[in-house]
Design a protein around this motif. Structure first.
Motif, PDB file in Angstrom:
ATOM      1  N   PRO A 118       0.889  -1.245  -0.005  1.00 16.54           N
ATOM      2  CA  PRO A 118      -0.023   0.104   0.000  1.00 16.54           C
ATOM      3  C   PRO A 118       0.758   1.245  -0.069  1.00 16.54           C
ATOM      4  CG  PRO A 118      -0.304  -1.418   1.992  1.00 16.54           C
ATOM      5  CD  PRO A 118       0.607  -2.090   1.350  1.00 16.54           C
ATOM      6  N   ALA A 119       0.240   2.359  -0.390  1.00 20.10           N
ATOM      7  CA  ALA A 119       1.042   3.697  -0.459  1.00 20.10           C
ATOM      8  C   ALA A 119       1.240   4.086   0.920  1.00 20.10           C
ATOM      9  CB  ALA A 119       0.336   4.494  -1.529  1.00 20.10           C
ATOM     10  N   VAL A 120       0.191   4.122   1.488  1.00 16.01           N
ATOM     11  CA  VAL A 120       0.372   4.745   2.869  1.00 16.01           C
ATOM     12  C   VAL A 120      -0.262   3.323   3.686  1.00 16.01           C
ATOM     13  CG1 VAL A 120      -0.543   6.265   4.674  1.00 16.01           C
ATOM     14  CG2 VAL A 120       0.232   7.042   2.333  1.00 16.01           C
ATOM     15  N   GLU A 121       0.170   3.146   5.102  1.00 10.96           N
ATOM     16  CA  GLU A 121      -0.107   2.279   5.715  1.00 10.96           C
ATOM     17  C   GLU A 121      -0.077   2.825   7.341  1.00 10.96           C
ATOM     18  OE1 GLU A 121       1.387  -1.736   5.338  1.00 10.96           O
ATOM     19  OE2 GLU A 121      -0.104  -2.661   6.314  1.00 10.96           O
ATOM     20  N   ALA A 122      -1.103   2.856   7.908  1.00  9.71           N
ATOM     21  CA  ALA A 122      -0.988   3.378   9.430  1.00  9.71           C
ATOM     22  C   ALA A 122      -1.573   2.088  10.185  1.00  9.71           C
ATOM     23  CB  ALA A 122      -1.831   4.460   9.912  1.00  9.71           C
ATOM     24  N   ARG A 123      -0.768   1.527  10.996  1.00 13.77           N
ATOM     25  CA  ARG A 123      -1.211   0.299  11.754  1.00 13.77           C
ATOM     26  C   ARG A 123      -1.135   0.408  13.402  1.00 13.77           C
ATOM     27  NH1 ARG A 123       2.151  -3.166   7.873  1.00 13.77           N
ATOM     28  NH2 ARG A 123       3.953  -2.903   9.481  1.00 13.77           N
ATOM     29  N   GLY A 124      -2.392   0.559  13.850  1.00 13.01           N
ATOM     30  CA  GLY A 124      -2.567   0.661  15.307  1.00 13.01           C
ATOM     31  C   GLY A 124      -1.827   1.850  15.888  1.00 13.01           C
ATOM     32  N   LEU A 125      -1.809   3.054  15.479  1.00 16.87           N
ATOM     33  CA  LEU A 125      -1.137   4.098  16.064  1.00 16.87           C
ATOM     34  C   LEU A 125      -1.756   4.445  17.065  1.00 16.87           C
ATOM     35  CD1 LEU A 125      -0.417   6.338  12.731  1.00 16.87           C
ATOM     36  CD2 LEU A 125       1.224   4.390  13.796  1.00 16.87           C
ATOM     37  N   LEU A 173      -3.633   9.915  19.440  1.00 12.31           N
ATOM     38  CA  LEU A 173      -4.144   8.691  18.582  1.00 12.31           C
ATOM     39  C   LEU A 173      -4.520   7.532  19.482  1.00 12.31           C
ATOM     40  CD1 LEU A 173      -1.284   8.905  15.740  1.00 12.31           C
ATOM     41  CD2 LEU A 173      -3.549   9.813  15.971  1.00 12.31           C
ATOM     42  N   ALA A 174      -5.192   6.716  19.254  1.00 12.99           N
ATOM     43  CA  ALA A 174      -5.589   5.780  20.070  1.00 12.99           C
ATOM     44  C   ALA A 174      -5.990   4.583  19.357  1.00 12.99           C
ATOM     45  CB  ALA A 174      -6.872   6.199  20.900  1.00 12.99           C
ATOM     46  N   ALA A 194      -1.840  12.079  13.078  1.00  9.47           N
ATOM     47  CA  ALA A 194      -1.708  10.915  12.217  1.00  9.47           C
ATOM     48  C   ALA A 194      -0.902  11.136  11.066  1.00  9.47           C
ATOM     49  CB  ALA A 194      -3.283  10.421  11.754  1.00  9.47           C
ATOM     50  N   ILE A 195      -1.323  12.479  10.508  1.00 10.67           N
ATOM     51  CA  ILE A 195      -0.370  12.803   9.087  1.00 10.67           C
ATOM     52  C   ILE A 195       1.087  13.051   9.508  1.00 10.67           C
ATOM     53  CG2 ILE A 195      -0.110  14.839   7.577  1.00 10.67           C
ATOM     54  CD1 ILE A 195      -2.983  14.927   7.167  1.00 10.67           C
ATOM     55  N   ARG A 196       1.268  13.575  10.773  1.00 13.87           N
ATOM     56  CA  ARG A 196       2.765  13.699  10.968  1.00 13.87           C
ATOM     57  C   ARG A 196       3.508  12.370  11.192  1.00 13.87           C
ATOM     58  NH1 ARG A 196       3.580  16.812  15.890  1.00 13.87           N
ATOM     59  NH2 ARG A 196       5.724  17.129  15.082  1.00 13.87           N
ATOM     60  N   PRO A 214       5.291   7.185  16.968  1.00 14.57           N
ATOM     61  CA  PRO A 214       4.309   6.833  17.765  1.00 14.57           C
ATOM     62  C   PRO A 214       4.456   6.084  19.051  1.00 14.57           C
ATOM     63  CG  PRO A 214       4.344   5.568  15.822  1.00 14.57           C
ATOM     64  CD  PRO A 214       5.655   6.841  15.730  1.00 14.57           C
ATOM     65  N   ASP A 215       3.837   6.190  19.942  1.00 10.88           N
ATOM     66  CA  ASP A 215       4.109   5.167  21.183  1.00 10.88           C
ATOM     67  C   ASP A 215       3.943   3.887  20.963  1.00 10.88           C
ATOM     68  OD1 ASP A 215       4.415   7.856  22.801  1.00 10.88           O
ATOM     69  OD2 ASP A 215       2.109   7.723  23.242  1.00 10.88           O
ATOM     70  N   GLN A 216       3.164   3.661  20.237  1.00 11.60           N
ATOM     71  CA  GLN A 216       2.814   2.158  19.669  1.00 11.60           C
ATOM     72  C   GLN A 216       2.291   2.078  18.304  1.00 11.60           C
ATOM     73  OE1 GLN A 216      -0.230  -0.625  21.564  1.00 11.60           O
ATOM     74  NE2 GLN A 216       0.342   0.396  23.316  1.00 11.60           N
ATOM     75  N   GLY A 217       2.449   0.930  17.476  1.00 12.91           N
ATOM     76  CA  GLY A 217       2.056   1.022  16.149  1.00 12.91           C
ATOM     77  C   GLY A 217       3.128   1.373  15.289  1.00 12.91           C
TER      78      GLY A 217
END
Ligand SMILES: Nc1ncnc2c1ncn2[C@@H]1O[C@H](COP(=O)(O)OP(=O)(O)OP(=O)(O)O)[C@@H](O)[C@H]1O
Ligand SMILES: [Mg+2]
Lengths: 250, 379
Positions: A6-13, A23-24, A49-51, A59-62
């Protein structure tokens, strides 16, 4: 060929600032050629999220991935990513031309390439007559267009836009959206955050962010259709989102 | 990113900094005009040379002998006659009003007492506001009357046909600054002090301003590496700082008679390593500051002890040993030492290699720490 990432992926941030959980567990994915909207009220966590995706925040997690790469640790990401922050981010004491030139050089663009692209971007944004004007003397809308031009100079494969139309007049707004559609047709992945619901409808897919996580995600027309099934006769996007957010609060 | 790209990026940051600096009149003033004014003012004001102390004379004896002593005491230039008064009260009044800093009281019967070999008491009233000046004036009077007493004693012994006692005479010979002028000594120190203020503050504020204005985020998503960014922000001020050094040495030579006895090459070398260290400290401060205000305060937090413990104000040798060791980390100390050594003593590389090495290690080390802090801090 490696399997398409994927171009962008955010996983559990997850990310906390003092007492605020910005972020939760935010998770989303954007494909190449897709225009993805992060919609949400003030303080929902869109900017955070964008940053995180841009590698400006740990991120603390993810984890976040851009084109399969870690934006925090892999400098190669930055040659393929463009960002237009929500806040002022250009040099106000430099002119339009100087700002463009500066960011082109940081991206190590060869001079002829820069000339050609700057000319094209200045044409599209109709900033060409104002190249000698200092950035702090531009109108809000003109400034946003300059910021967009700076983010596009190196022709990124992934473009992150944080409330790009805030304070922009309706005509310029429409132009900007037309431009974005042109880019994604060319294969660019675009993540855009906006508080405007009418803009949400112009995205391929949207995610409704609230308290740092997604409440709802999908293509705008599918979300509306689903709501109709649930008994709202002809809901607008706004009504749909307000209902969701109030439901989450209850 | 290739080296050529890195050079382009560095050049871009350099040009941008220069443009912004040139457009900001306040920064230009801080960088160029302020150090010049301050050197002139400090050089003139921080003048520890004591001579021409205004002194009033109260001669109760009114004899040829008393008049002669007053004349000779006031003739050597340390004390300057500021008038004659009939009584002590009027003289004290002059001291109160600041018209005189010393009053010489010659008692009635001075000539007769001296002639008869009786002890005589000459009084000197001193304004102690400036202890240095008071001490110098007091010393001048003691020395003069000490010599008078000794001469009289010898005359009496010789008159009685006895041999004069042996005496020890101290003949001081002052090297490097033979007239013991303050300016040649203090101006190199002031130059270092002013430079640390200018360079550290400007770079400390520089990154903090970018963070405050939001421009740093836009820069950080471009491929530029932190070290190149920091170097690009440092180099313009290296140029300005070097210009300031030349300006200050020029003013010191021209206005305050600071000699240039050593090699300009050593001066250039110390200037370079000193500026790199102070500029890097500024960058380091700005990596730990969120706002310009914090950076400004951080800059002062560093500069105050750096200046006070540089040996410019008080000699390092007078500090407790542990503090003396600590000053090895103080770039201002090394710069002031090298400047004095080169300007006043004509020292060469062989004499000041230790200071140069300390400055180089400090500069490169701090720049490295700043760059790595900057990298991890964003994440
Ligand atoms: N650097 C930071 N320090 C402290 N708190 C922060 C920081 N960044 C964000 N926050 C907090 O995290 C929460 C989410 O902020 P964020 O900026 O991501 O929201 P947003 O959705 O972009 O809002 P807006 O629409 O107002 O821009 C907010 O409560 C905000 O105050
Ligand atoms: Mg925001």
């Amino acid at each position: 060929m490696a399997p398409a990432v994927p171009a962008v992926e955010a996983r559990g941030l997850f990310r906390r600032f003092g007492a605020v959980q910005a972020l939760a567990g935010l998770t989303f994915q954007v494909e190449r050629g897709e225009l993805y909207g992060l919609i949400g009220p003030d303080g929902a966590g869109k900017t955070t999220a964008i940053r995180a995706v841009a590698g400006l925040l740990d991120p603390d997690q993810g984890e976040a991935r851009v084109l399969g790469l870690d934006p925090l640790r892999d400098p190669a990401v930055r040659e393929r990513l463009g960002l237009m922050p929500q806040q002022y981010s250009l040099y106000r004491d430099l002119t339009v031309a100087e700002n463009l030139q500066f960011f082109a050089r940081l991206s190590a663009l060869p001079r002829p390439v820069f000339r050609e692209r700057a000319e094209r971007l200045l044409g599209i944004t109709r900033l060409a007559p104002f190249t000698a004007r200092r950035a702090d003397q531009l109108s809000g809308g003109m400034y946003k267009k300059l910021a967009l031009a700076c983010a596009l100079l190196h022709q990124p494969e992934v473009l992150l836009l944080d409330e790009p139309t805030n304070g922009v007049d309706p005509v310029s707004r429409r132009e900007l959206w037309a431009l974005l559609h042109e880019f994604v047709e060319g294969g660019m992945a675009v993540v855009i955050s906006t508080p405007y619901m009418d803009e949400a409808e112009r995205c391929h897919r949207v995610g409704l962010v609230h308290h740092g996580r997604l409440l709802l995600e999908g293509a705008p027309e599918r979300l509306l259709a689903a709501a109709r099934v649930e008994g709202l006769p002809r809901p607008t996007f706004e009504e749909l989102f307000i209902r969701e957010i109030e439901g989450a609060a209850a | 990113m290739s080296l050529a790209s890195a050079r382009r990026q560095l050049g871009a940051v350099f040009r941008k900094e220069v443009r912004q600096t040139v457009r900001d009149r306040r920064v230009m003033f801080l960088l160029v005009v302020a150090p010049l004014i301050q050197t002139v003012v400090f050089g003139a004001a921080v003048d520890f040379d004591v001579d021409r102390v205004p002194t009033v004379v109260v001669d109760h004896d009114q004899s040829d002998v008393s008049r002669e002593h007053a004349r000779r005491l006031l003739a050597d230039g340390t004390l300057l006659r500021a008038g004659d008064f009939p009584g002590a009260e009027a003289a004290e009044h002059e001291l109160d009003d600041g018209r005189a800093a010393a009053a010489l009281l010659l008692p009635r019967g001075l000539a007769a007492d001296l002639a008869a070999g009786r002890p005589a008491e000459v009084q000197l009233l001193l304004d102690g506001t400036d202890p240095n000046r008071a001490a110098t004036a007091g010393a001048a009077a003691s020395r003069y009357f000490g010599e008078v007493g000794e001469r009289l004693a010898r005359q009496r012994l010789e008159a009685a046909g006895r041999p004069a006692p042996a005496q020890v005479v101290v003949t001081p010979r002052v090297f490097f600054n033979p007239r013991l002028k303050t300016a040649p000594y203090i101006v190199p120190g002031i130059a270092g002090t002013l430079l640390v203020i200018v360079t550290t503050l400007v770079t400390a504020m520089g990154l903090a301003r970018e963070r405050e204005m939001g421009t740093l985020e836009q820069v950080m998503v471009t491929p530029i590496r932190p070290l190149w960014l920091l170097l690009g922000k440092l180099l313009p001020y290296l140029v300005v700082g070097s210009f300031d050094v030349l300006l200050l040495i020029g003013v010191g030579t021209w206005a305050f008679g600071v000699p240039i006895r050593g090699s300009l090459l050593v001066l250039a070398a110390v200037m370079l390593v000193y500026l790199v260290s102070t500029l890097s400290i500024g960058l380091l401060i700005s990596t730990v500051s969120q706002t310009q205000q914090q950076a400004f305060l951080g800059g002062f937090l560093f500069m105050m002890p750096a200046i006070l413990l540089s040996g410019v104000m008080t000699p390092i040798a007078a500090m407790p040993p542990w503090l003396q060791y600590l000053t090895i980390l103080n770039p201002v100390r090394h710069f002031a030492e090298v400047m004095r050594a080169v300007l006043l003593r004509g020292a060469g590389f062989g004499d000041v290699w230790f200071q140069l090495a300390c400055l180089a290690v400090l500069g490169v080390g701090i720049l490295g720490v700043a760059a790595s802090r900057f990298r991890t801090q964003l994440a």
